[in-house]
Design a protein around this motif. Structure first.
Motif, PDB file in Angstrom:
ATOM      1  N   MET A 145      10.893  54.670  46.761  1.00 37.64           N
ATOM      2  CA  MET A 145      12.293  54.655  47.153  1.00 37.64           C
ATOM      3  C   MET A 145      13.131  53.815  46.197  1.00 37.64           C
ATOM      4  O   MET A 145      12.619  53.045  45.396  1.00 37.64           O
ATOM      5  N   LEU A 146      14.399  53.970  46.320  1.00 38.82           N
ATOM      6  CA  LEU A 146      15.350  53.399  45.376  1.00 38.82           C
ATOM      7  C   LEU A 146      15.668  51.941  45.682  1.00 38.82           C
ATOM      8  O   LEU A 146      16.220  51.627  46.724  1.00 38.82           O
ATOM      9  N   TYR A 147      15.311  51.037  44.775  1.00 38.60           N
ATOM     10  CA  TYR A 147      15.595  49.616  44.925  1.00 38.60           C
ATOM     11  C   TYR A 147      16.608  49.184  43.866  1.00 38.60           C
ATOM     12  O   TYR A 147      16.768  49.820  42.840  1.00 38.60           O
ATOM     13  N   LEU A 148      17.248  48.067  44.104  1.00 32.83           N
ATOM     14  CA  LEU A 148      18.049  47.448  43.065  1.00 32.83           C
ATOM     15  C   LEU A 148      17.098  46.725  42.126  1.00 32.83           C
ATOM     16  O   LEU A 148      16.220  45.991  42.559  1.00 32.83           O
ATOM     17  N   THR A 149      17.288  46.935  40.829  1.00 30.77           N
ATOM     18  CA  THR A 149      16.466  46.216  39.861  1.00 30.77           C
ATOM     19  C   THR A 149      16.950  44.772  39.754  1.00 30.77           C
ATOM     20  O   THR A 149      18.049  44.428  40.192  1.00 30.77           O
ATOM     21  N   ASN A 150      16.121  43.923  39.148  1.00 30.85           N
ATOM     22  CA  ASN A 150      16.515  42.519  38.960  1.00 30.85           C
ATOM     23  C   ASN A 150      17.783  42.417  38.120  1.00 30.85           C
ATOM     24  O   ASN A 150      18.645  41.574  38.367  1.00 30.85           O
ATOM     25  N   LYS A 151      17.898  43.297  37.126  1.00 34.78           N
ATOM     26  CA  LYS A 151      19.081  43.283  36.263  1.00 34.78           C
ATOM     27  C   LYS A 151      20.327  43.681  37.051  1.00 34.78           C
ATOM     28  O   LYS A 151      21.400  43.082  36.886  1.00 34.78           O
ATOM     29  N   GLU A 152      20.188  44.677  37.928  1.00 34.48           N
ATOM     30  CA  GLU A 152      21.320  45.105  38.753  1.00 34.48           C
ATOM     31  C   GLU A 152      21.750  43.991  39.703  1.00 34.48           C
ATOM     32  O   GLU A 152      22.934  43.787  39.945  1.00 34.48           O
ATOM     33  N   LYS A 153      20.778  43.261  40.230  1.00 33.02           N
ATOM     34  CA  LYS A 153      21.097  42.135  41.109  1.00 33.02           C
ATOM     35  C   LYS A 153      21.865  41.058  40.347  1.00 33.02           C
ATOM     36  O   LYS A 153      22.813  40.468  40.866  1.00 33.02           O
ATOM     37  N   ARG A 183      26.677  49.104  36.473  1.00 33.79           N
ATOM     38  CA  ARG A 183      27.683  49.142  37.535  1.00 33.79           C
ATOM     39  C   ARG A 183      27.723  50.524  38.187  1.00 33.79           C
ATOM     40  O   ARG A 183      27.801  50.647  39.421  1.00 33.79           O
ATOM     41  N   ALA A 184      27.677  51.557  37.363  1.00 34.16           N
ATOM     42  CA  ALA A 184      27.710  52.931  37.882  1.00 34.16           C
ATOM     43  C   ALA A 184      26.476  53.205  38.758  1.00 34.16           C
ATOM     44  O   ALA A 184      26.597  53.816  39.831  1.00 34.16           O
ATOM     45  N   ASN A 185      25.312  52.738  38.313  1.00 38.58           N
ATOM     46  CA  ASN A 185      24.082  52.941  39.077  1.00 38.58           C
ATOM     47  C   ASN A 185      24.132  52.204  40.417  1.00 38.58           C
ATOM     48  O   ASN A 185      23.693  52.717  41.447  1.00 38.58           O
ATOM     49  N   ILE A 186      24.674  50.993  40.389  1.00 35.62           N
ATOM     50  CA  ILE A 186      24.774  50.175  41.612  1.00 35.62           C
ATOM     51  C   ILE A 186      25.684  50.866  42.626  1.00 35.62           C
ATOM     52  O   ILE A 186      25.346  50.988  43.805  1.00 35.62           O
ATOM     53  N   LEU A 187      26.841  51.330  42.153  1.00 34.72           N
ATOM     54  CA  LEU A 187      27.790  51.998  43.053  1.00 34.72           C
ATOM     55  C   LEU A 187      27.171  53.264  43.639  1.00 34.72           C
ATOM     56  O   LEU A 187      27.363  53.582  44.821  1.00 34.72           O
ATOM     57  N   ASN A 188      26.425  53.973  42.825  1.00 37.41           N
ATOM     58  CA  ASN A 188      25.768  55.192  43.282  1.00 37.41           C
ATOM     59  C   ASN A 188      24.748  54.888  44.372  1.00 37.41           C
ATOM     60  O   ASN A 188      24.648  55.610  45.377  1.00 37.41           O
ATOM     61  N   ASN A 194      33.995  52.082  43.890  1.00 33.62           N
ATOM     62  CA  ASN A 194      34.418  51.080  42.913  1.00 33.62           C
ATOM     63  C   ASN A 194      33.866  49.701  43.262  1.00 33.62           C
ATOM     64  O   ASN A 194      33.295  49.492  44.338  1.00 33.62           O
ATOM     65  N   THR A 195      34.064  48.765  42.336  1.00 33.97           N
ATOM     66  CA  THR A 195      33.527  47.417  42.493  1.00 33.97           C
ATOM     67  C   THR A 195      34.167  46.677  43.663  1.00 33.97           C
ATOM     68  O   THR A 195      33.507  45.882  44.345  1.00 33.97           O
ATOM     69  N   THR A 196      35.443  46.946  43.911  1.00 31.19           N
ATOM     70  CA  THR A 196      36.129  46.299  45.042  1.00 31.19           C
ATOM     71  C   THR A 196      35.431  46.633  46.352  1.00 31.19           C
ATOM     72  O   THR A 196      35.197  45.756  47.197  1.00 31.19           O
ATOM     73  N   GLU A 197      35.084  47.904  46.539  1.00 33.97           N
ATOM     74  CA  GLU A 197      34.371  48.324  47.752  1.00 33.97           C
ATOM     75  C   GLU A 197      33.000  47.658  47.816  1.00 33.97           C
ATOM     76  O   GLU A 197      32.533  47.275  48.894  1.00 33.97           O
ATOM     77  N   LEU A 198      32.352  47.529  46.659  1.00 36.31           N
ATOM     78  CA  LEU A 198      31.030  46.903  46.594  1.00 36.31           C
ATOM     79  C   LEU A 198      31.082  45.451  47.061  1.00 36.31           C
ATOM     80  O   LEU A 198      30.294  45.036  47.913  1.00 36.31           O
ATOM     81  N   ILE A 199      32.004  44.688  46.503  1.00 38.48           N
ATOM     82  CA  ILE A 199      32.115  43.273  46.856  1.00 38.48           C
ATOM     83  C   ILE A 199      32.468  43.121  48.331  1.00 38.48           C
ATOM     84  O   ILE A 199      31.934  42.252  49.038  1.00 38.48           O
ATOM     85  N   LYS A 200      33.357  43.986  48.810  1.00 39.24           N
ATOM     86  CA  LYS A 200      33.755  43.929  50.219  1.00 39.24           C
ATOM     87  C   LYS A 200      32.557  44.177  51.126  1.00 39.24           C
ATOM     88  O   LYS A 200      32.352  43.472  52.127  1.00 39.24           O
ATOM     89  N   LYS A 201      31.738  45.160  50.789  1.00 44.33           N
ATOM     90  CA  LYS A 201      30.556  45.478  51.600  1.00 44.33           C
ATOM     91  C   LYS A 201      29.561  44.328  51.582  1.00 44.33           C
ATOM     92  O   LYS A 201      28.989  43.966  52.625  1.00 44.33           O
TER      93      LYS A 201
END
Length: 209
Positions: A145-153, A183-188, A194-201
């Motif tokens: 399954m899809l995890y966040l990588t250390n770099k993405e974190k 950033r694109a991978n994280i949002l996906n 967008n990043t604003t939605e990401l930070i808010k979540k």
């Protein structure tokens, strides 16, 4: 008799769940809690069978609550109740040790079925969540399954601190284009635009990396 505890900050939702569970003669709602502060001291000595935990609590993440419960009293069964269908939450719920994950849109019969299965020692995921899990594993069999990588974190932490892609690139010694890809991978992965939605979540759900 299966003893059940409900942890959810929405009073009307708790009332609804209690009403559903009362229709099942083998269930007994032992207690209900609006926040984890009132439940935390009871965890070490609890003999309840199942704790239903809202993934979005006022002061802490439901995922962190699951981890705490499983560390302190591993015998307790924990089912996440969530309005989130994103793969990120499911994956992290599994990592935290949750015995089940039920979407809040699930039918009452599905909730009852899930509790009964979890009490027996099985895992249970509501219909929509099961489909997500199966699709995830099918689409990425080589990696699971899809995890966040250390770099993405790392990138997320820098974004939270207000750094631009160029500034993050300088800190990580990579190109700005690489950061934009991250950033694109994280949002996906979060299903956001967008990043604003990401930070808010992240702030609202108290997600820790």
């Amino acid at each position: 008799m299966h003893k059940i505890i409900i942890l959810d900050d929405h009073t009307l939702f708790r009332i609804g769940v209690i009403a559903i569970l009362k229709n099942e003669s083998s269930f007994e709602v032992e207690s209900e809690h609006q926040n984890f502060d009132s439940l935390r001291p009871l965890i070490p000595s609890l003999s309840s069978h199942v704790i239903l935990v809202d993934i979005s609590l006022p002061k802490e993440s439901g995922l962190e609550v699951v981890k705490y419960i499983k560390n302190v009293n591993p015998k307790l069964k924990v089912i996440i109740l969530s309005s989130h269908k994103e793969e990120f939450y499911l994956v992290n719920a599994l990592d935290a040790g949750a015995d089940g994950y039920i979407h809040k849109d699930a039918e009452p019969e599905e909730l009852i079925k899930g509790i009964k299965k979890v009490v027996k020692g099985e895992k249970f995921y509501s219909l929509e969540i099961s489909s997500l899990l199966i699709n995830s594993m099918y689409n990425r069999p080589q990696k699971g399954m899809l995890y966040l990588t250390n770099k993405e974190k790392q990138v997320i932490q820098f974004l939270q601190d207000g750094y631009s892609s160029k500034e993050i690139a300088d800190k990580l010694d990579v190109s700005p284009r690489t950061i934009e890809t991250h950033r694109a991978n994280i949002l996906n992965k979060f299903g956001l635009k967008n990043t604003t939605e990401l930070i808010k979540k992240i702030v609202e759900q108290k997600i820790n990396f």
